[in-house]
Design a protein around this motif. Structure first.
Motif, PDB file in Angstrom:
ATOM      1  N   LEU A 160      45.592   6.901  10.074  1.00  0.00           N
ATOM      2  CA  LEU A 160      45.056   7.713  11.170  1.00  0.00           C
ATOM      3  C   LEU A 160      45.648   9.121  11.193  1.00  0.00           C
ATOM      4  CD1 LEU A 160      45.001   4.829  13.778  1.00  0.00           C
ATOM      5  CD2 LEU A 160      43.006   5.962  12.774  1.00  0.00           C
ATOM      6  N   GLU A 206      40.944  -1.577  12.022  1.00  0.00           N
ATOM      7  CA  GLU A 206      39.798  -0.761  12.466  1.00  0.00           C
ATOM      8  C   GLU A 206      39.391  -1.149  13.883  1.00  0.00           C
ATOM      9  OE1 GLU A 206      36.914  -1.297   9.278  1.00  0.00           O
ATOM     10  OE2 GLU A 206      36.888   0.884   8.993  1.00  0.00           O
ATOM     11  N   TYR A 227      41.990   0.093  16.506  1.00  0.00           N
ATOM     12  CA  TYR A 227      42.026   1.539  16.747  1.00  0.00           C
ATOM     13  C   TYR A 227      40.641   2.140  17.001  1.00  0.00           C
ATOM     14  CZ  TYR A 227      46.959   1.522  15.709  1.00  0.00           C
ATOM     15  OH  TYR A 227      48.302   1.285  15.771  1.00  0.00           O
ATOM     16  N   ASP A 277      40.522   4.851  19.774  1.00  0.00           N
ATOM     17  CA  ASP A 277      41.115   6.133  19.348  1.00  0.00           C
ATOM     18  C   ASP A 277      40.146   6.890  18.429  1.00  0.00           C
ATOM     19  OD1 ASP A 277      43.056   8.168  18.835  1.00  0.00           O
ATOM     20  OD2 ASP A 277      43.582   7.150  16.976  1.00  0.00           O
ATOM     21  N   PRO A 318      48.741   1.946   9.833  1.00  0.00           N
ATOM     22  CA  PRO A 318      47.926   2.706  10.794  1.00  0.00           C
ATOM     23  C   PRO A 318      48.326   4.180  10.869  1.00  0.00           C
ATOM     24  CG  PRO A 318      48.835   0.719  11.823  1.00  0.00           C
ATOM     25  CD  PRO A 318      49.361   0.764  10.431  1.00  0.00           C
TER      26      PRO A 318
END
Ligand SMILES: [Zn+2]
Ligand SMILES: [Zn+2]
Length: 262
Positions: free
Chosen positions: A44, A75, A78, A81, A40
């Motif tokens: 990200l 996916e 998050y 976010d 992640p």
């Protein structure tokens, strides 16, 4: 190209001055968390507009069957976010998108220019499937990484002609082997003597250890790197490096290792 993303992967790449937004492909060997918890962060943070991120295309992941499921659930985890950052930071949704290519057998899994990556099955224990190693070919140079595995002849096969052979290893003091959970861990990995046999049979220009499983308990100390080397020397006398964080290898007519200056 990055193989596996354990804890701290993004931080180590930052220390090496390698912008994570420019990684073309993440290749996974297997799904143990110590090889995936850094995903992640790479995905990200690599998307953010910092020069260290700033990825201008989807996040590209290649791995065994199960990779799509892992990435799909990340996916979902998050999603909030991502919504926030698209709205607030005006980041492009197509650059946080994920493309996944799964494979289920030995063979070429990634090709880009003169670079070719071949996945090969390894043996990480009965229940830990799938598990793969990778052979990387580039302009006549070959780097092979075992992935997490017990002694396995497929590493010999795909390790043929390697300039560098990077192998995992595990070791525990004899008194620790009385404990069942320690025996289980050791049985999922390769001993120094077995790794030495792999190196002796494939004869790479440089053999290197990665993923050092040096087991300890509250009362029994971990084997030292010197002891690891000594045990390997029982079966292998050629060039050997014990990998450490931030170590880099240069593959030319000869293969050299460089330790971090930091
Ligand atoms: Zn593992
Ligand atoms: Zn592992």
């Amino acid at each position: 190209m990055l193989i596996d993303a354990g804890r701290g992967a993004a931080m180590r790449l930052f220390q090496l001055g390698i912008p994570i937004g420019r990684i073309d492909a993440l290749l996974l060997t297997h799904f143990h968390s110590d090889h995936t918890v850094g995903i992640p962060d790479l995905w990200l943070t690599g998307w953010l507009s910092s020069h260290f991120g700033n990825r201008q295309r989807p996040f590209n992941v290649i791995g065994p069957i199960g990779t799509a499921r892992l990435m799909h659930h990340l996916e979902a985890a998050y999603a909030h976010d991502i919504e926030i950052r698209v709205e607030d930071e005006k980041l492009a949704r197509e650059h946080v998108a994920i493309t996944v290519k799964e494979f289920d057998e030995d063979g070429v899994v990634y090709q880009s220019g003169d670079l070719r990556v071949i996945a090969f099955t390894v043996d990480h224990g009965h229940a830990i499937k799938p598990a793969y190693g990778y052979r990387i070919e580039y302009r006549g140079r070959v780097a092979v990484i075992s992935g997490d595995t017990r002694y396995n002849t497929n590493v010999l096969r795909y390790g043929e002609g390697a300039d560098i052979l990077i192998h995992e290893v595990a070791m525990a003091r004899p008194e620790l082997l009385d404990e069942a959970h320690i025996r289980r861990i050791v049985n999922h990995h390769t001993s120094p003597q077995e790794a030495g046999r792999v190196f002796a049979e494939t004869r790479p220009k440089l053999a290197a250890f990665t993923h050092l499983v040096l087991l300890a308990s509250e009362t029994v100390t971990a084997p030292t790197v010197e002891e690891l080397i000594a045990a390997t020397r029982e079966t292998y006398t050629g060039p050997l490096e014990v990998g450490e964080d931030l170590m880099t290898f240069e593959i030319d007519e000869t293969v050299s290792a460089r330790r971090s200056q930091t």
